[in-house]
Write a protein that holds these residues in place. Structure first.
Motif, PDB file in Angstrom:
ATOM      1  N   UNK A  41     -17.576 -31.655  29.392  1.00  0.00           N
ATOM      2  CA  UNK A  41     -16.763 -30.466  29.625  1.00  0.00           C
ATOM      3  C   UNK A  41     -17.168 -29.365  28.670  1.00  0.00           C
ATOM      4  N   UNK A  42     -16.546 -28.194  28.833  1.00  0.00           N
ATOM      5  CA  UNK A  42     -16.833 -27.073  27.933  1.00  0.00           C
ATOM      6  C   UNK A  42     -15.689 -26.078  28.020  1.00  0.00           C
ATOM      7  N   UNK A  43     -15.579 -25.274  26.970  1.00  0.00           N
ATOM      8  CA  UNK A  43     -14.545 -24.241  26.942  1.00  0.00           C
ATOM      9  C   UNK A  43     -15.070 -23.076  26.115  1.00  0.00           C
ATOM     10  N   UNK A  44     -14.260 -22.012  26.044  1.00  0.00           N
ATOM     11  CA  UNK A  44     -14.705 -20.819  25.332  1.00  0.00           C
ATOM     12  C   UNK A  44     -14.070 -20.692  23.946  1.00  0.00           C
ATOM     13  N   UNK A  45     -13.323 -21.721  23.537  1.00  0.00           N
ATOM     14  CA  UNK A  45     -12.759 -21.700  22.186  1.00  0.00           C
ATOM     15  C   UNK A  45     -12.559 -23.134  21.711  1.00  0.00           C
ATOM     16  N   UNK A  46     -12.466 -23.296  20.407  1.00  0.00           N
ATOM     17  CA  UNK A  46     -12.256 -24.635  19.849  1.00  0.00           C
ATOM     18  C   UNK A  46     -10.914 -25.197  20.304  1.00  0.00           C
ATOM     19  N   UNK A  47      -9.888 -24.353  20.286  1.00  0.00           N
ATOM     20  CA  UNK A  47      -8.557 -24.835  20.658  1.00  0.00           C
ATOM     21  C   UNK A  47      -8.509 -25.265  22.119  1.00  0.00           C
ATOM     22  N   UNK A  48      -9.220 -24.521  22.975  1.00  0.00           N
ATOM     23  CA  UNK A  48      -9.263 -24.900  24.392  1.00  0.00           C
ATOM     24  C   UNK A  48      -9.959 -26.249  24.555  1.00  0.00           C
ATOM     25  N   UNK A  49     -10.985 -26.479  23.758  1.00  0.00           N
ATOM     26  CA  UNK A  49     -11.677 -27.772  23.775  1.00  0.00           C
ATOM     27  C   UNK A  49     -10.732 -28.906  23.399  1.00  0.00           C
ATOM     28  N   UNK A  50      -9.998 -28.701  22.316  1.00  0.00           N
ATOM     29  CA  UNK A  50      -9.055 -29.720  21.841  1.00  0.00           C
ATOM     30  C   UNK A  50      -8.009 -30.010  22.912  1.00  0.00           C
ATOM     31  N   UNK A  51      -7.491 -28.963  23.520  1.00  0.00           N
ATOM     32  CA  UNK A  51      -6.474 -29.151  24.564  1.00  0.00           C
ATOM     33  C   UNK A  51      -7.033 -29.924  25.757  1.00  0.00           C
ATOM     34  N   UNK A  52      -8.294 -29.641  26.109  1.00  0.00           N
ATOM     35  CA  UNK A  52      -8.925 -30.368  27.215  1.00  0.00           C
ATOM     36  C   UNK A  52      -9.054 -31.851  26.894  1.00  0.00           C
ATOM     37  N   UNK A  53      -9.468 -32.142  25.661  1.00  0.00           N
ATOM     38  CA  UNK A  53      -9.644 -33.547  25.265  1.00  0.00           C
ATOM     39  C   UNK A  53      -8.296 -34.267  25.263  1.00  0.00           C
ATOM     40  N   UNK A 111      -8.100 -30.178  10.263  1.00  0.00           N
ATOM     41  CA  UNK A 111      -8.162 -30.057  11.723  1.00  0.00           C
ATOM     42  C   UNK A 111      -8.083 -31.433  12.383  1.00  0.00           C
ATOM     43  N   UNK A 112      -8.667 -32.445  11.726  1.00  0.00           N
ATOM     44  CA  UNK A 112      -8.637 -33.804  12.273  1.00  0.00           C
ATOM     45  C   UNK A 112      -7.217 -34.355  12.306  1.00  0.00           C
ATOM     46  N   UNK A 113      -6.447 -34.079  11.257  1.00  0.00           N
ATOM     47  CA  UNK A 113      -5.050 -34.536  11.221  1.00  0.00           C
ATOM     48  C   UNK A 113      -4.245 -33.860  12.334  1.00  0.00           C
ATOM     49  N   UNK A 114      -4.449 -32.560  12.513  1.00  0.00           N
ATOM     50  CA  UNK A 114      -3.737 -31.833  13.576  1.00  0.00           C
ATOM     51  C   UNK A 114      -4.132 -32.367  14.953  1.00  0.00           C
ATOM     52  N   UNK A 115      -5.403 -32.669  15.131  1.00  0.00           N
ATOM     53  CA  UNK A 115      -5.918 -33.242  16.380  1.00  0.00           C
ATOM     54  C   UNK A 115      -5.244 -34.586  16.657  1.00  0.00           C
TER      55      UNK A 115
END
Length: 591
Positions: free
Chosen positions: A511-523, A549-553
């Motif tokens: 997959x792919x997204x245009x922002x880091x946060x969008x990537x995280x949400x997709x995962x 960031x890992x803890x938040x993820x």
């Protein structure tokens, strides 16, 4: 015989190596000082073999001794091995202008070698190889005026060496308590015996003469109790430098541990130390010269293997298999590090360089790194050592498609056709392989059979999944994983890829997204959907130098599926260096 030329010196040495080789396993078994890590015989043989391989028979003693001293420095291993290497430095220093040696020359060379050996050790301890070397040298000196014959001289001097060997328990309580003599000292006596055998017979040893001498089966040595070591890692390294003397290096390293030995010449220095911070040593040495060798052995695990094994099955992983140290220790998991070349410096993944240190170097201007699998011989030696104590070995490694590590381990295992060794292609990396190893360790603890556990690994591989959010493609471009053109386009469009592994363990775009946060949400969304149809048994979070960031993820995933992560940890430098700083991963096993 009253003259030794370069050829005789070489073959005498070669014969000495073969004599030590015959007793390798015996020397390993009686190894209790400075720690009972069971590798003195192996280290001495490795050192001596490196010397004979790195030199050749020729007429000049000066040339042969020069090549031997150089090869010894490069190939020496272990406490006794490095002391022996420095002994040869002293021998060469004494004979560097000699074409051949008479008895007096030989005696002087031995004394110079002993002087160098003692100087290499920061705090010399009597009752060790040093004591026997000195007793032998003193005997040579007292005898040499009575004879010009080498056979007679060395024959009588061996008696003094054997007496000194027999008295080593009187000088060291740990030997006395264990009921053994010093292993390194005994190895030196056998070396002299082999040297004498050639001088007396003139029979040149053959490379195929590698049989182990059949010695009586020994009982395990008894200790009052298992004691945790004060210093965990036996650490060795070599630095090419004209700016660092042996005295300077000794002063630098003295605060890091004990059993410090420093050897070398004006161009190269080598050290041996028992420490808890091997990576700090190597990181600090970068500015003084080129690190060309690094070796870090886990003495705590070696000692546990000999005296406090929890199971009859050994579990082996490579360093790309990400598991916290607490889990490695709980299940006594054995780790083989991947090789890292950073610029021209050589490191061992996780042991000689930590993730923090590596990632701080990763963004340095001009920094280039590469990885390589451990050689087949490394696996072969590792398995051989484990099989002295375990009935079987299960060896888990990163995806065969991504590295030659699995193939190297497989080739090594084939050297033991009559032993139970299962080499497993996890078809995963990082915490994916880590979770599989954790599950295998649990089954070993439950006393499941070797066959049952091997069958389980095949099921686990199909149920293990990985998703990685990559912050930037510049690191993948730098390492050659992505073409510069694709990297440029992705950067231009600000695309953030999600990388996964297919059923064969090959990397693929998920997959792919245009922002880091969008990537995280997709995962997180993918994880939640997967959990609905195939419940997730356990998962772990990996990150490249971004722990917050890992803890938040992890918290987002826990909220989505109602289950917390098994662990959160830095991804191995051997993997993280390719995906780059800021990358986040989740690995999970479904029920």
């Amino acid at each position: 015989m009253n003259i030794i030329d370069g050829e005789k010196l070489y073959y005498g040495f070669f014969s000495g190596e073969k004599e030590v080789l015959k007793r390798r396993n015996h020397l390993n078994k009686i190894n209790v000082f400075p720690v009972a890590d069971g590798d003195t015989g192996t280290n001495l043989v490795h050192t001596m073999h490196s010397i004979t391989e790195g030199s050749r028979a020729e007429s000049s003693v000066a040339n042969v001794s020069r090549d031997m001293a150089s090869a010894a420095l490069i190939g020496s291993r272990g406490n006794s091995g490095i002391i022996f290497a420095q002994f040869l430095q002293g021998v060469h220093d004494s004979v560097k202008d000699k074409i051949e040696l008479n008895v007096k020359d030989f005696v002087n060379a031995a004394k110079r070698g002993v002087d160098f050996a003692y100087m290499s050790v920061t705090h010399p301890v009597e009752g060790t190889i040093l004591t026997v070397m000195k007793s032998w040298s003193d005997s040579l000196h007292s005898l040499h005026e009575k004879t010009n014959d080498f056979v007679e001289l060395i024959s009588h001097s061996i008696d003094a060496a054997k007496i000194a060997l027999s008295e080593t328990p009187k000088k060291l309580k740990v030997l006395r308590d264990a009921g053994v003599v010093d292993a390194g000292a005994e190895g030196f006596v056998h070396f002299i015996e082999g040297f004498l055998h050639f001088i007396r017979s003139g029979i040149k040893p053959k490379s195929s003469d590698t049989e182990q001498l059949a010695l009586p089966k020994e009982k395990s040595h008894k200790f009052d109790k298992y004691k945790k070591l004060e210093y965990r890692y036996c650490t060795e390294g070599m630095v090419n430098s004209t700016r660092l003397t042996t005295d300077q290096l000794r002063e630098m390293l003295s605060e890091y541990g004990e059993s410090l030995i420093v050897a070398g010449s004006t161009q190269v220095v080598k050290f041996h130390i028992h420490t808890n911070n091997p990576s700090e040593i190597f990181y600090g040495l970068r500015k003084f010269g080129l690190i060309t060798q690094s070796k870090v052995d886990d003495m705590q695990r070696q000692s546990e293997t000999q005296f406090k094994r929890k199971s009859s099955i050994a579990l082996v992983i490579d360093s790309t298999c990400d598991l916290p140290q607490s889990i490695l220790d709980k299940y006594q998991i054995h780790l083989i590090p991947i090789n890292l070349t950073c610029g021209e410096h050589h490191y061992l993944d996780k042991l000689a360089v930590t993730p923090d240190q590596f990632y701080s170097m990763l963004d340095e201007e001009g920094f280039v790194f590469s990885t390589s699998q451990p050689p087949v011989k490394t696996f072969e030696n590792f398995y051989s050592s484990l099989l002295e104590h375990y009935d079987a070995i299960i060896s888990l490694h990163l995806s065969q498609v991504l590295s030659g590590t699995y193939n190297a381990a497989k080739l090594a295992a084939e050297k033991f056709p009559n032993e139970k060794i299962a080499v497993i292609n996890t078809k995963s990396i990082s915490s994916g392989a880590g979770l599989m190893a954790q599950r295998v360790a649990e089954e070993i603890e439950r006393k499941k059979s070797f066959e049952e556990i091997v069958a389980l690994t095949k099921t686990l591989s199909a149920k293990t999944h990985l998703l990685v959010s990559v912050k930037t493609l510049k690191y993948m471009v730098r390492s050659g994983r992505v073409s510069p053109l694709k990297g440029f386009i992705a950067n231009l469009l600000k695309l953030k890829p999600i990388v996964s592994l297919d059923k064969n363990g090959a990397s693929t775009l998920s997959g792919k997204a245009f922002s880091e946060q969008a990537n995280i949400n997709k995962i997180v969304s993918k994880i939640a959907e997967h959990n609905k149809t195939k419940p997730i048994l356990r998962y772990a979070i990996g990150h490249v130098h971004c722990d917050k960031e890992a803890v938040a993820f992890s918290e987002k995933i826990e909220k989505a599926i109602g289950k917390s992560a098994e662990y959160i940890m830095d991804i191995s430098p051997a993997i993280g260096g390719h995906v780059g700083i800021g990358a986040l991963s989740v690995c999970f096993i479904e029920e």
